[in-house]
Write a protein that holds these residues in place. Structure first.
Motif, PDB file in Angstrom:
ATOM      1  N   ALA A  42       0.871  -1.175   0.000  1.00  0.00           N
ATOM      2  CA  ALA A  42       0.000   0.000   0.000  1.00  0.00           C
ATOM      3  C   ALA A  42       0.905   1.221   0.000  1.00  0.00           C
ATOM      4  O   ALA A  42       1.907   1.257   0.716  1.00  0.00           O
ATOM      5  CB  ALA A  42      -0.896   0.009   1.229  1.00  0.00           C
ATOM      6  N   TYR A  43       0.573   2.180  -0.816  1.00  0.00           N
ATOM      7  CA  TYR A  43       1.311   3.438  -0.876  1.00  0.00           C
ATOM      8  C   TYR A  43       0.366   4.549  -0.446  1.00  0.00           C
ATOM      9  O   TYR A  43      -0.702   4.717  -1.034  1.00  0.00           O
ATOM     10  CB  TYR A  43       1.831   3.687  -2.295  1.00  0.00           C
ATOM     11  N   TRP A  44       0.756   5.257   0.608  1.00  0.00           N
ATOM     12  CA  TRP A  44      -0.083   6.316   1.177  1.00  0.00           C
ATOM     13  C   TRP A  44       0.523   7.675   0.875  1.00  0.00           C
ATOM     14  O   TRP A  44       1.732   7.874   0.989  1.00  0.00           O
ATOM     15  CB  TRP A  44      -0.156   6.201   2.684  1.00  0.00           C
ATOM     16  N   ARG A  45      -0.328   8.624   0.557  1.00  0.00           N
ATOM     17  CA  ARG A  45       0.011  10.048   0.548  1.00  0.00           C
ATOM     18  C   ARG A  45      -0.934  10.649   1.587  1.00  0.00           C
ATOM     19  O   ARG A  45      -2.146  10.514   1.439  1.00  0.00           O
ATOM     20  CB  ARG A  45      -0.193  10.656  -0.828  1.00  0.00           C
ATOM     21  N   THR A  46      -0.372  11.248   2.634  1.00  0.00           N
ATOM     22  CA  THR A  46      -1.156  11.600   3.825  1.00  0.00           C
ATOM     23  C   THR A  46      -1.049  13.073   4.157  1.00  0.00           C
ATOM     24  O   THR A  46       0.040  13.649   4.153  1.00  0.00           O
ATOM     25  CB  THR A  46      -0.662  10.778   5.040  1.00  0.00           C
ATOM     26  N   ARG A  71      -6.092  10.684   3.289  1.00  0.00           N
ATOM     27  CA  ARG A  71      -5.083   9.941   2.529  1.00  0.00           C
ATOM     28  C   ARG A  71      -5.561   9.610   1.130  1.00  0.00           C
ATOM     29  O   ARG A  71      -6.745   9.374   0.912  1.00  0.00           O
ATOM     30  CB  ARG A  71      -4.759   8.607   3.218  1.00  0.00           C
ATOM     31  N   MET A  72      -4.609   9.560   0.224  1.00  0.00           N
ATOM     32  CA  MET A  72      -4.784   8.948  -1.079  1.00  0.00           C
ATOM     33  C   MET A  72      -3.983   7.653  -0.965  1.00  0.00           C
ATOM     34  O   MET A  72      -2.784   7.674  -0.659  1.00  0.00           O
ATOM     35  CB  MET A  72      -4.215   9.832  -2.186  1.00  0.00           C
ATOM     36  N   VAL A  73      -4.653   6.514  -1.142  1.00  0.00           N
ATOM     37  CA  VAL A  73      -4.024   5.213  -0.939  1.00  0.00           C
ATOM     38  C   VAL A  73      -4.079   4.414  -2.234  1.00  0.00           C
ATOM     39  O   VAL A  73      -5.138   4.297  -2.843  1.00  0.00           O
ATOM     40  CB  VAL A  73      -4.725   4.426   0.195  1.00  0.00           C
ATOM     41  N   GLU A  74      -2.928   3.880  -2.627  1.00  0.00           N
ATOM     42  CA  GLU A  74      -2.844   3.006  -3.792  1.00  0.00           C
ATOM     43  C   GLU A  74      -2.450   1.615  -3.304  1.00  0.00           C
ATOM     44  O   GLU A  74      -1.455   1.462  -2.594  1.00  0.00           O
ATOM     45  CB  GLU A  74      -1.772   3.501  -4.760  1.00  0.00           C
ATOM     46  N   TYR A  75      -3.239   0.617  -3.662  1.00  0.00           N
ATOM     47  CA  TYR A  75      -2.921  -0.776  -3.353  1.00  0.00           C
ATOM     48  C   TYR A  75      -2.443  -1.462  -4.623  1.00  0.00           C
ATOM     49  O   TYR A  75      -3.077  -1.316  -5.680  1.00  0.00           O
ATOM     50  CB  TYR A  75      -4.152  -1.525  -2.837  1.00  0.00           C
ATOM     51  N   THR A  76      -1.375  -2.239  -4.522  1.00  0.00           N
ATOM     52  CA  THR A  76      -0.899  -3.007  -5.666  1.00  0.00           C
ATOM     53  C   THR A  76      -1.797  -4.226  -5.865  1.00  0.00           C
ATOM     54  O   THR A  76      -2.465  -4.675  -4.926  1.00  0.00           O
ATOM     55  CB  THR A  76       0.548  -3.481  -5.450  1.00  0.00           C
ATOM     56  N   PRO A  77      -1.826  -4.768  -7.080  1.00  0.00           N
ATOM     57  CA  PRO A  77      -2.579  -6.009  -7.293  1.00  0.00           C
ATOM     58  C   PRO A  77      -2.107  -7.100  -6.327  1.00  0.00           C
ATOM     59  O   PRO A  77      -0.912  -7.236  -6.066  1.00  0.00           O
ATOM     60  CB  PRO A  77      -2.249  -6.378  -8.744  1.00  0.00           C
ATOM     61  N   GLY A  78      -3.063  -7.831  -5.767  1.00  0.00           N
ATOM     62  CA  GLY A  78      -2.755  -8.899  -4.822  1.00  0.00           C
ATOM     63  C   GLY A  78      -2.563  -8.442  -3.392  1.00  0.00           C
ATOM     64  O   GLY A  78      -2.229  -9.244  -2.519  1.00  0.00           O
ATOM     65  N   TYR A  79      -2.814  -7.146  -3.099  1.00  0.00           N
ATOM     66  CA  TYR A  79      -2.648  -6.655  -1.725  1.00  0.00           C
ATOM     67  C   TYR A  79      -3.663  -7.309  -0.791  1.00  0.00           C
ATOM     68  O   TYR A  79      -4.850  -7.400  -1.103  1.00  0.00           O
ATOM     69  CB  TYR A  79      -2.837  -5.130  -1.668  1.00  0.00           C
ATOM     70  N   LEU A  80      -3.177  -7.746   0.369  1.00  0.00           N
ATOM     71  CA  LEU A  80      -4.020  -8.227   1.471  1.00  0.00           C
ATOM     72  C   LEU A  80      -3.493  -7.603   2.743  1.00  0.00           C
ATOM     73  O   LEU A  80      -2.293  -7.716   3.049  1.00  0.00           O
ATOM     74  CB  LEU A  80      -3.987  -9.754   1.586  1.00  0.00           C
ATOM     75  N   ALA A  81      -4.355  -6.922   3.487  1.00  0.00           N
ATOM     76  CA  ALA A  81      -3.945  -6.298   4.748  1.00  0.00           C
ATOM     77  C   ALA A  81      -3.394  -7.339   5.708  1.00  0.00           C
ATOM     78  O   ALA A  81      -3.857  -8.478   5.733  1.00  0.00           O
ATOM     79  CB  ALA A  81      -5.133  -5.570   5.379  1.00  0.00           C
ATOM     80  N   ALA A 125      -6.093  -0.985  -6.504  1.00  0.00           N
ATOM     81  CA  ALA A 125      -7.131   0.017  -6.263  1.00  0.00           C
ATOM     82  C   ALA A 125      -6.490   1.328  -5.808  1.00  0.00           C
ATOM     83  O   ALA A 125      -5.412   1.326  -5.216  1.00  0.00           O
ATOM     84  CB  ALA A 125      -8.117  -0.465  -5.198  1.00  0.00           C
ATOM     85  N   THR A 126      -7.188   2.424  -6.101  1.00  0.00           N
ATOM     86  CA  THR A 126      -6.814   3.739  -5.582  1.00  0.00           C
ATOM     87  C   THR A 126      -8.013   4.265  -4.819  1.00  0.00           C
ATOM     88  O   THR A 126      -9.145   4.268  -5.332  1.00  0.00           O
ATOM     89  CB  THR A 126      -6.433   4.707  -6.715  1.00  0.00           C
ATOM     90  N   LEU A 127      -7.762   4.714  -3.587  1.00  0.00           N
ATOM     91  CA  LEU A 127      -8.817   5.131  -2.674  1.00  0.00           C
ATOM     92  C   LEU A 127      -8.545   6.511  -2.103  1.00  0.00           C
ATOM     93  O   LEU A 127      -7.390   6.893  -1.930  1.00  0.00           O
ATOM     94  CB  LEU A 127      -8.907   4.148  -1.504  1.00  0.00           C
ATOM     95  N   PHE A 128      -9.594   7.224  -1.761  1.00  0.00           N
ATOM     96  CA  PHE A 128      -9.510   8.450  -0.977  1.00  0.00           C
ATOM     97  C   PHE A 128     -10.101   8.109   0.383  1.00  0.00           C
ATOM     98  O   PHE A 128     -11.223   7.605   0.453  1.00  0.00           O
ATOM     99  CB  PHE A 128     -10.300   9.583  -1.648  1.00  0.00           C
ATOM    100  N   VAL A 129      -9.344   8.348   1.455  1.00  0.00           N
ATOM    101  CA  VAL A 129      -9.743   7.906   2.797  1.00  0.00           C
ATOM    102  C   VAL A 129      -9.663   9.075   3.784  1.00  0.00           C
ATOM    103  O   VAL A 129      -8.665   9.798   3.809  1.00  0.00           O
ATOM    104  CB  VAL A 129      -8.816   6.771   3.289  1.00  0.00           C
ATOM    105  N   MET A 130     -10.711   9.202   4.602  1.00  0.00           N
ATOM    106  CA  MET A 130     -10.694  10.148   5.721  1.00  0.00           C
ATOM    107  C   MET A 130     -10.911   9.384   7.000  1.00  0.00           C
ATOM    108  O   MET A 130     -11.818   8.544   7.093  1.00  0.00           O
ATOM    109  CB  MET A 130     -11.801  11.211   5.571  1.00  0.00           C
ATOM    110  N   ASP A 131     -10.088   9.637   7.993  1.00  0.00           N
ATOM    111  CA  ASP A 131     -10.275   9.025   9.313  1.00  0.00           C
ATOM    112  C   ASP A 131      -9.661   9.877  10.404  1.00  0.00           C
ATOM    113  O   ASP A 131      -9.121  10.916  10.141  1.00  0.00           O
ATOM    114  CB  ASP A 131      -9.745   7.580   9.339  1.00  0.00           C
TER     115      ASP A 131
END
Length: 109
Positions: free
Chosen positions: A28-32, A41-51, A103-109
């Motif tokens: 996962a690549y985060w820009r925070t 955050r803008m979060v990019e997950y590579t194919p096959g990512y599992l937390a 996937a690319t996500l926009f996240v607020m927390d």
């Protein structure tokens, strides 16, 4: 969420430093940005990512690109595609993310 003391501003996400976060598989690549107690955050997950953990943090998450499968600890699964979002409160329904395609996500927390 109460938002206070945040002046108007814009964010060029490409100019924000990218940090790496290894999953059980994939990256996962985060820009925070932080605005007081609010993390955006803008979060990019590579194919096959599992937390690599079950998360209990509350989020509002919006899928921009790709597909993200979110599994709840009770076994339910939800698939997000571009234009879809989810929200969950702090301490409610532990969850983890997986993406076969990336996937690319926009996240607020």
């Amino acid at each position: 969420m109460k938002m206070t003391d945040i002046p108007f501003g814009t964010t060029d996400w490409a100019s924000i430093e990218r940090t790496e976060h290894k999953g059980e598989s994939g990256m996962a690549y985060w820009r925070t940005r932080n605005f007081g107690a609010i993390r955006v955050r803008m979060v990019e997950y590579t194919p096959g990512y599992l937390a690599d953990h079950w998360c209990s943090k509350g989020h509002v998450l919006f899928c921009l690109e790709g597909e993200l499968e979110t599994e709840l600890e009770d076994g339910r699964k939800f698939l997000l595609k571009p234009g879809m979002s989810y929200q969950v409160a702090d301490g409610a329904e532990p969850h983890r993310s997986f993406t076969a395609l990336g996937a690319t996500l926009f996240v607020m927390d």
